[in-house]
Design a protein around this motif. Structure first.
Motif, PDB file in Angstrom:
ATOM      1  N   HIS A   1      13.078  17.124 -10.781  1.00 49.54           N
ATOM      2  CA  HIS A   1      12.456  16.121 -11.647  1.00 49.54           C
ATOM      3  C   HIS A   1      13.397  14.928 -11.838  1.00 49.54           C
ATOM      4  O   HIS A   1      12.959  13.769 -11.736  1.00 49.54           O
ATOM      5  N   MET A   2      14.670  15.206 -12.093  1.00 47.84           N
ATOM      6  CA  MET A   2      15.636  14.115 -12.259  1.00 47.84           C
ATOM      7  C   MET A   2      15.819  13.342 -10.955  1.00 47.84           C
ATOM      8  O   MET A   2      15.822  12.104 -10.950  1.00 47.84           O
ATOM      9  N   SER A   3      15.968  14.055  -9.856  1.00 49.05           N
ATOM     10  CA  SER A   3      16.199  13.417  -8.554  1.00 49.05           C
ATOM     11  C   SER A   3      15.015  12.541  -8.152  1.00 49.05           C
ATOM     12  O   SER A   3      15.190  11.380  -7.740  1.00 49.05           O
ATOM     13  N   LEU A   4      13.810  13.086  -8.282  1.00 49.49           N
ATOM     14  CA  LEU A   4      12.616  12.312  -7.942  1.00 49.49           C
ATOM     15  C   LEU A   4      12.403  11.177  -8.940  1.00 49.49           C
ATOM     16  O   LEU A   4      11.857  10.127  -8.584  1.00 49.49           O
ATOM     17  N   GLY A   5      12.854  11.380 -10.180  1.00 50.22           N
ATOM     18  CA  GLY A   5      12.774  10.310 -11.172  1.00 50.22           C
ATOM     19  C   GLY A   5      13.645   9.130 -10.795  1.00 50.22           C
ATOM     20  O   GLY A   5      13.262   7.966 -10.991  1.00 50.22           O
ATOM     21  N   ILE A   6      14.806   9.399 -10.240  1.00 52.71           N
ATOM     22  CA  ILE A   6      15.685   8.317  -9.772  1.00 52.71           C
ATOM     23  C   ILE A   6      15.045   7.595  -8.590  1.00 52.71           C
ATOM     24  O   ILE A   6      15.065   6.362  -8.510  1.00 52.71           O
ATOM     25  N   ILE A   7      14.434   8.358  -7.686  1.00 44.64           N
ATOM     26  CA  ILE A   7      13.719   7.733  -6.559  1.00 44.64           C
ATOM     27  C   ILE A   7      12.555   6.894  -7.071  1.00 44.64           C
ATOM     28  O   ILE A   7      12.341   5.758  -6.619  1.00 44.64           O
ATOM     29  N   LEU A   8      11.798   7.430  -8.047  1.00 45.13           N
ATOM     30  CA  LEU A   8      10.671   6.684  -8.628  1.00 45.13           C
ATOM     31  C   LEU A   8      11.156   5.395  -9.284  1.00 45.13           C
ATOM     32  O   LEU A   8      10.502   4.350  -9.173  1.00 45.13           O
ATOM     33  N   THR A   9      12.304   5.459  -9.949  1.00 41.00           N
ATOM     34  CA  THR A   9      12.877   4.251 -10.566  1.00 41.00           C
ATOM     35  C   THR A   9      13.137   3.187  -9.501  1.00 41.00           C
ATOM     36  O   THR A   9      12.808   2.009  -9.694  1.00 41.00           O
ATOM     37  N   ALA A  10      13.699   3.600  -8.369  1.00 42.14           N
ATOM     38  CA  ALA A  10      13.975   2.663  -7.278  1.00 42.14           C
ATOM     39  C   ALA A  10      12.672   2.099  -6.710  1.00 42.14           C
ATOM     40  O   ALA A  10      12.572   0.899  -6.434  1.00 42.14           O
ATOM     41  N   VAL A  11      11.666   2.956  -6.549  1.00 45.22           N
ATOM     42  CA  VAL A  11      10.376   2.512  -6.008  1.00 45.22           C
ATOM     43  C   VAL A  11       9.728   1.494  -6.947  1.00 45.22           C
ATOM     44  O   VAL A  11       9.188   0.473  -6.501  1.00 45.22           O
TER      45      VAL A  11
ATOM     46  N   ILE B   1       0.846  -1.205   0.000  1.00 43.19           N
ATOM     47  CA  ILE B   1       0.000   0.000   0.000  1.00 43.19           C
ATOM     48  C   ILE B   1       0.877   1.250   0.000  1.00 43.19           C
ATOM     49  O   ILE B   1       0.636   2.192  -0.765  1.00 43.19           O
ATOM     50  N   SER B   2       1.916   1.248   0.831  1.00 46.39           N
ATOM     51  CA  SER B   2       2.825   2.404   0.905  1.00 46.39           C
ATOM     52  C   SER B   2       3.514   2.640  -0.429  1.00 46.39           C
ATOM     53  O   SER B   2       3.605   3.783  -0.908  1.00 46.39           O
ATOM     54  N   LEU B   3       4.003   1.574  -1.061  1.00 48.49           N
ATOM     55  CA  LEU B   3       4.665   1.703  -2.358  1.00 48.49           C
ATOM     56  C   LEU B   3       3.698   2.212  -3.424  1.00 48.49           C
ATOM     57  O   LEU B   3       4.074   3.024  -4.273  1.00 48.49           O
ATOM     58  N   HIS B   4       2.458   1.740  -3.385  1.00 47.75           N
ATOM     59  CA  HIS B   4       1.445   2.168  -4.358  1.00 47.75           C
ATOM     60  C   HIS B   4       1.214   3.676  -4.281  1.00 47.75           C
ATOM     61  O   HIS B   4       1.256   4.387  -5.287  1.00 47.75           O
ATOM     62  N   TRP B   5       0.970   4.166  -3.075  1.00 40.77           N
ATOM     63  CA  TRP B   5       0.660   5.593  -2.913  1.00 40.77           C
ATOM     64  C   TRP B   5       1.890   6.470  -3.090  1.00 40.77           C
ATOM     65  O   TRP B   5       1.783   7.600  -3.573  1.00 40.77           O
TER      66      TRP B   5
ATOM     67  N   ALA C   1      11.255  -0.507  -9.066  1.00 38.13           N
ATOM     68  CA  ALA C   1      12.023  -1.758  -8.968  1.00 38.13           C
ATOM     69  C   ALA C   1      11.650  -2.520  -7.697  1.00 38.13           C
ATOM     70  O   ALA C   1      11.443  -3.742  -7.736  1.00 38.13           O
ATOM     71  N   ILE C   2      11.541  -1.812  -6.584  1.00 38.51           N
ATOM     72  CA  ILE C   2      11.172  -2.452  -5.316  1.00 38.51           C
ATOM     73  C   ILE C   2       9.764  -3.034  -5.403  1.00 38.51           C
ATOM     74  O   ILE C   2       9.512  -4.153  -4.937  1.00 38.51           O
ATOM     75  N   ARG C   3       8.833  -2.282  -6.016  1.00 35.02           N
ATOM     76  CA  ARG C   3       7.459  -2.783  -6.165  1.00 35.02           C
ATOM     77  C   ARG C   3       7.426  -4.072  -6.958  1.00 35.02           C
ATOM     78  O   ARG C   3       6.713  -5.018  -6.593  1.00 35.02           O
ATOM     79  N   ILE C   4       8.178  -4.120  -8.061  1.00 36.24           N
ATOM     80  CA  ILE C   4       8.170  -5.322  -8.904  1.00 36.24           C
ATOM     81  C   ILE C   4       8.762  -6.508  -8.150  1.00 36.24           C
ATOM     82  O   ILE C   4       8.185  -7.598  -8.142  1.00 36.24           O
ATOM     83  N   VAL C   5       9.892  -6.293  -7.472  1.00 29.77           N
ATOM     84  CA  VAL C   5      10.521  -7.381  -6.707  1.00 29.77           C
ATOM     85  C   VAL C   5       9.587  -7.844  -5.593  1.00 29.77           C
ATOM     86  O   VAL C   5       9.389  -9.050  -5.387  1.00 29.77           O
ATOM     87  N   TRP C   6       8.976  -6.891  -4.878  1.00 31.66           N
ATOM     88  CA  TRP C   6       8.072  -7.235  -3.775  1.00 31.66           C
ATOM     89  C   TRP C   6       6.866  -8.020  -4.280  1.00 31.66           C
ATOM     90  O   TRP C   6       6.459  -9.009  -3.672  1.00 31.66           O
TER      91      TRP C   6
END
Length: 195
Positions: A64-74, A29-33, A76-81
């Motif tokens: 935008h770039m910084s948050l884009g890198i964070i979004l990329t990590a999120v 739920i946290s990752l989704h939101w 990846a984590i969502r898919i693995v989870w």
């Protein structure tokens, strides 16, 4: 022996995550939101920075770039989870609605992953470093031709618009389930206190 432990490990993982296979676990739920929030912020930054003068515009682009890198990590984590055993949730619906729901989810995941890759390639193809809150990540390849760089920028922009439109439809469908059909589809992705 490992096969005997596997169901127990799955069960323990679900219990630890607060997932009874009816509702999504707290981490999902946290990752989704967090994904939804980051997508909205990224979109707003991208469509508004042109209206601001240079110093502010530059800060918005870096954000935008910084948050884009964070979004990329999120992402990846969502898919693995989601692919980790024990995190599957039984479908809320059946038949064609279930298939459509899965298709939309997979499409959103795919488009988000593509948008992240396009963002990196766009920046690097113009021979510019990515910036993560001021930490520069230089291009790992030679710059592209100007027409190719421009094409990547257009694809990145159109894919961003498509993500927002698809996500808006996804949200509208969830609200329809909640207020018209009055089922538990939306409640499955709300924090426990709001269910």
């Amino acid at each position: 022996m490992p096969s005997e432990r596997h169901p127990a490990v799955q069960s323990a993982t679900r219990i630890a995550a607060g997932d009874d296979r009816t509702y999504y676990d707290t981490f999902s739920i946290s990752l989704h939101w967090l994904t939804a929030l980051l997508v909205i912020i990224q979109f707003i930054l991208a469509v508004t920075w042109g209206a601001f003068p240079r110093p502010t515009r530059h800060l918005m682009i870096v954000a935008h770039m910084s948050l884009g890198i964070i979004l990329t990590a999120v992402i990846a984590i969502r898919i693995v989870w989601r692919l980790t055993p024990g995190h599957a949730v039984a479908p809320a619906t059946t038949g064609w609605i279930e298939l459509a729901s899965k298709a939309v989810h997979y499409l959103i995941y795919g488009m988000l992953a593509a948008e992240a890759v396009l963002g990196f390639i766009l920046r690097w193809s113009g021979n510019e470093s990515m910036s993560f809150f001021g930490l520069l990540i230089p291009p790992p390849f030679e710059p592209f031709s100007k027409p190719m760089h421009h094409l990547i920028g257009e694809i990145h922009e159109w894919n961003g618009w498509a993500i927002v439109i698809l996500a808006a439809g996804h949200a509208a469908a969830a609200l329809y389930h909640h207020y018209v059909l009055r089922d538990a589809v939306l409640g499955r992705m709300l924090p426990p206190a709001r269910k």
